[in-house]
Scaffold this active site. Structure first.
Site, PDB file in Angstrom:
ATOM      1  CG  HIS A 167      -6.214   2.026   0.622  1.00 37.32           C
ATOM      2  ND1 HIS A 167      -5.038   2.465   0.047  1.00 37.32           N
ATOM      3  CD2 HIS A 167      -5.841   1.130   1.596  1.00 37.32           C
ATOM      4  CE1 HIS A 167      -4.010   1.861   0.642  1.00 37.32           C
ATOM      5  NE2 HIS A 167      -4.472   1.049   1.571  1.00 37.32           N
TER       6      HIS A 167
ATOM      7  CB  CYS B 150      -0.941   0.005   1.197  1.00 40.55           C
ATOM      8  SG  CYS B 150      -1.932  -1.489   1.310  1.00 40.55           S
TER       9      CYS B 150
HETATM   10  N1  COA Z   1     -16.640   2.040   4.085  1.00 38.06           N
HETATM   11  C1  COA Z   1     -17.896   2.490   3.893  1.00 38.06           C
HETATM   12  N2  COA Z   1     -18.781   1.916   3.068  1.00 38.06           N
HETATM   13  C2  COA Z   1     -18.381   0.815   2.419  1.00 38.06           C
HETATM   14  C3  COA Z   1     -17.083   0.290   2.557  1.00 38.06           C
HETATM   15  C4  COA Z   1     -16.205   0.936   3.427  1.00 38.06           C
HETATM   16  N3  COA Z   1     -14.970   0.478   3.609  1.00 38.06           N
HETATM   17  N4  COA Z   1     -16.970  -0.789   1.769  1.00 38.06           N
HETATM   18  C5  COA Z   1     -18.150  -0.922   1.147  1.00 38.06           C
HETATM   19  N5  COA Z   1     -18.991   0.041   1.546  1.00 38.06           N
HETATM   20  C6  COA Z   1     -20.388   0.215   1.164  1.00 38.06           C
HETATM   21  C7  COA Z   1     -20.610   0.041  -0.316  1.00 38.06           C
HETATM   22  O1  COA Z   1     -20.568   1.282  -1.004  1.00 38.06           O
HETATM   23  C8  COA Z   1     -22.007  -0.536  -0.341  1.00 38.06           C
HETATM   24  O2  COA Z   1     -22.933   0.498  -0.159  1.00 38.06           O
HETATM   25  P1  COA Z   1     -24.347   0.499  -0.958  1.00 38.06           P
HETATM   26  O3  COA Z   1     -25.042  -0.762  -0.492  1.00 38.06           O
HETATM   27  O4  COA Z   1     -24.990   1.771  -0.511  1.00 38.06           O
HETATM   28  O5  COA Z   1     -23.977   0.465  -2.395  1.00 38.06           O
HETATM   29  C9  COA Z   1     -22.073  -1.392   0.909  1.00 38.06           C
HETATM   30  O6  COA Z   1     -21.106  -0.817   1.813  1.00 38.06           O
HETATM   31  C10 COA Z   1     -21.744  -2.839   0.674  1.00 38.06           C
HETATM   32  O7  COA Z   1     -20.546  -2.869  -0.094  1.00 38.06           O
HETATM   33  P2  COA Z   1     -19.783  -4.187  -0.424  1.00 38.06           P
HETATM   34  O8  COA Z   1     -18.858  -3.877  -1.572  1.00 38.06           O
HETATM   35  O9  COA Z   1     -20.765  -5.315  -0.570  1.00 38.06           O
HETATM   36  O10 COA Z   1     -18.921  -4.417   0.885  1.00 38.06           O
HETATM   37  P3  COA Z   1     -18.066  -5.664   1.148  1.00 38.06           P
HETATM   38  O11 COA Z   1     -18.610  -6.402   2.306  1.00 38.06           O
HETATM   39  O12 COA Z   1     -17.894  -6.424  -0.131  1.00 38.06           O
HETATM   40  O13 COA Z   1     -16.625  -5.031   1.538  1.00 38.06           O
HETATM   41  C11 COA Z   1     -15.043  -4.584   3.267  1.00 38.06           C
HETATM   42  C12 COA Z   1     -16.452  -4.340   2.740  1.00 38.06           C
HETATM   43  C13 COA Z   1     -14.824  -3.726   4.482  1.00 38.06           C
HETATM   44  C14 COA Z   1     -14.861  -6.071   3.627  1.00 38.06           C
HETATM   45  C15 COA Z   1     -14.031  -4.217   2.141  1.00 38.06           C
HETATM   46  O14 COA Z   1     -14.238  -2.882   1.761  1.00 38.06           O
HETATM   47  C16 COA Z   1     -12.585  -4.391   2.605  1.00 38.06           C
HETATM   48  O15 COA Z   1     -12.056  -5.494   2.627  1.00 38.06           O
HETATM   49  N6  COA Z   1     -11.909  -3.296   2.972  1.00 38.06           N
HETATM   50  C17 COA Z   1     -10.512  -3.344   3.414  1.00 38.06           C
HETATM   51  C18 COA Z   1      -9.587  -3.236   2.242  1.00 38.06           C
HETATM   52  C19 COA Z   1      -8.151  -3.444   2.669  1.00 38.06           C
HETATM   53  O16 COA Z   1      -7.831  -4.295   3.477  1.00 38.06           O
HETATM   54  N7  COA Z   1      -7.239  -2.661   2.094  1.00 38.06           N
HETATM   55  C20 COA Z   1      -5.840  -2.724   2.405  1.00 38.06           C
HETATM   56  C21 COA Z   1      -5.591  -2.073   3.697  1.00 38.06           C
HETATM   57  S1  COA Z   1      -3.927  -2.175   4.240  1.00 38.06           S
END
Ligand code: COA
Length: 390
Positions: free
Chosen positions: A334, A82
């Site tokens: 990100h 990252c």
């Molecule tokens: N913050 C706020 N809203 C989020 C979000 C987040 N991080 N991720 C998704 N959403 C929202 C989407 O826009 C969607 O909204 P909608 O229903 O109004 O369209 C809803 O939440 C569901 O989204 P979805 O894509 O189904 O979520 P998900 O369960 O597939 O993914 C996480 C959510 C948190 C698991 C995923 O974003 C993730 O893994 N994040 C971490 C990424 C990471 O580790 N990066 C490296 C860091 S070092």
């Protein structure tokens, strides 16, 4: 020889699957060239940050460089998880300060939404020690940072509300940033009522999965002022790495690599009291706890007191030090290889006082800080940017 950023560009961050990876990169490059007033034929070196894995392009440099009209310039793909964007900036700065070229280009691009969330989470989880921590224990990135959060809460008494306040601040500023993935304000209750991803981290404690690109043009001191009246000087860069094994870390209450990178950068830039010497900071808030650890690792707060800056809302404009006025990784998004250059884009625009009203920091000292982490501190880059030539 000193180097300055003379132009920046970025796409909107978000779920942008209509555009292919080379198109995203080319869009950011075009905006950066336009911003700098540079002809692409004069670029002497290109560093392309990309982690990939989720993308069809397994070797993205040739196709991205060709699509952006950069052939036959020399360059390479850079990967530092990252922190890849900051690593690409570092390479571009070294190309200039070494005298290799007077103009270098750093690009960061990622198209993460090509795969599903479980697939992306699995690939990201391999960012540490695959055989020991991922395969044996299934540690994903939300789970890694949940370990940091529970250790921190247990040691210092911080609460889930304190973590939530980071998300609320970053969504507040993201709501004013047209390039941000999420442009809506949220409340502490929204965060607390969102679903758990890895206790105590909930959906709104996490940065999202993002597509996007950002680029920066770095010029030597010989030519920077030919292109702009406001070159943004790279005053210092600190770079460090940390063990891949969480079990080898002395503590889960700090990222040692970030402390080391900050020490290097502060020594080079002559920074003694960061909260007094920077107009604002961009810190790596991949999860809300990461922003609190950054406050302490960067010396904005004493050990164990970073959460109080969040609790007292001291990192908004008007507080002790404004942090992540672009929405941070949390709300701006990100796209991991592009995130560091997204931070550079924001720092340059802020120092030039070109961002939207309501999220523009008052520029008094003309100096800003970027903290960009790869993995759980496997890489750390700390960059000091300044309106004043070093
Ligand atoms: N913050 C706020 N809203 C989020 C979000 C987040 N991080 N991720 C998704 N959403 C929202 C989407 O826009 C969607 O909204 P909608 O229903 O109004 O369209 C809803 O939440 C569901 O989204 P979805 O894509 O189904 O979520 P998900 O369960 O597939 O993914 C996480 C959510 C948190 C698991 C995923 O974003 C993730 O893994 N994040 C971490 C990424 C990471 O580790 N990066 C490296 C860091 S070092």
């Amino acid at each position: 020889m000193d180097a300055a950023v003379i132009g920046v560009g970025m796409t909107k961050f978000g779920r942008e699957l209509e555009k292919q990876l080379p198109e995203l990169a080319a869009e950011a490059v075009e905006l950066a060239l336009e911003d700098a007033g540079v002809d692409r034929r004069d670029i002497g070196y290109v560093a392309l940050a990309n982690v990939g894995g989720w993308s069809a392009e397994f070797f993205p440099y040739p196709i991205a460089a060709e699509y952006a009209g950069l052939i036959p310039k020399g360059g390479m793909r850079i990967e530092a998880a990252c922190a890849s964007g900051s690593a690409a900036l570092h390479a571009a700065v070294m190309a200039v300060t070494s005298g290799y070229t007077d103009l270098a280009l750093a690009i960061g691009v990622e198209r993460m939404n090509e795969l599903t969330t479980p697939q992306v989470v699995e690939l990201l989880g391999r960012g540490g020690n695959f055989f020991w921590e991922f395969e044996n224990f299934g540690l994903t990135f939300p789970a890694y940072y949940a370990l940091f959060a529970t250790a921190y809460m247990q040691e210092y008494g911080a609460t889930e509300e304190d973590l939530a306040k980071i998300a609320v601040k970053n969504h507040y500023y993201g709501s004013m940033n047209p390039k941000a993935q999420f442009q809506k304000k949220i409340t502490v209750d929204d965060v607390l009522n969102s679903r758990y991803v890895a206790w105590p981290l909930k959906l709104y404690d996490c940065s999202p999965i993002t597509d996007g690109a950002a680029a920066a043009i770095v010029a030597s001191e010989k030519i920077a002022s030919k292109f702009t009246d406001t070159p943004i000087w790279i005053k210092a860069q600190g770079a460090a790495s940390g063990t891949a094994n969480l079990t080898m870390r002395k503590s889960l209450l700090s990222l040692e690599s970030a402390v080391e990178a900050a020490k290097q950068a502060y020594a080079k830039a002559g920074v003694e009291n960061p909260v007094k010497e920077f107009d604002f900071a961009l810190v790596h808030d991949c999860f809300t706890i990461a922003e609190i650890l950054a406050y302490e690792d960067l010396g904005f707060a004493k050990r164990g007191e970073g959460y109080k800056l969040a609790r007292e809302e001291q990192t908004y404009i008007g507080g002790v030090i404004p942090v992540n006025l672009d929405g941070g990784l949390k709300a701006k998004g990100h796209p991991i290889g592009a995130s560091g250059l997204g931070m550079v884009h924001e720092a340059v625009k802020q120092l030039r006082q070109e961002v939207e009203k309501g999220r523009q920091a008052p520029i008094r000292r003309g100096q800003a800080l970027i903290h960009n982490i790869g993995g759980t501190g496997h890489f750390a880059y700390v960059t000091v940017l300044s309106l004043e030539k070093p």
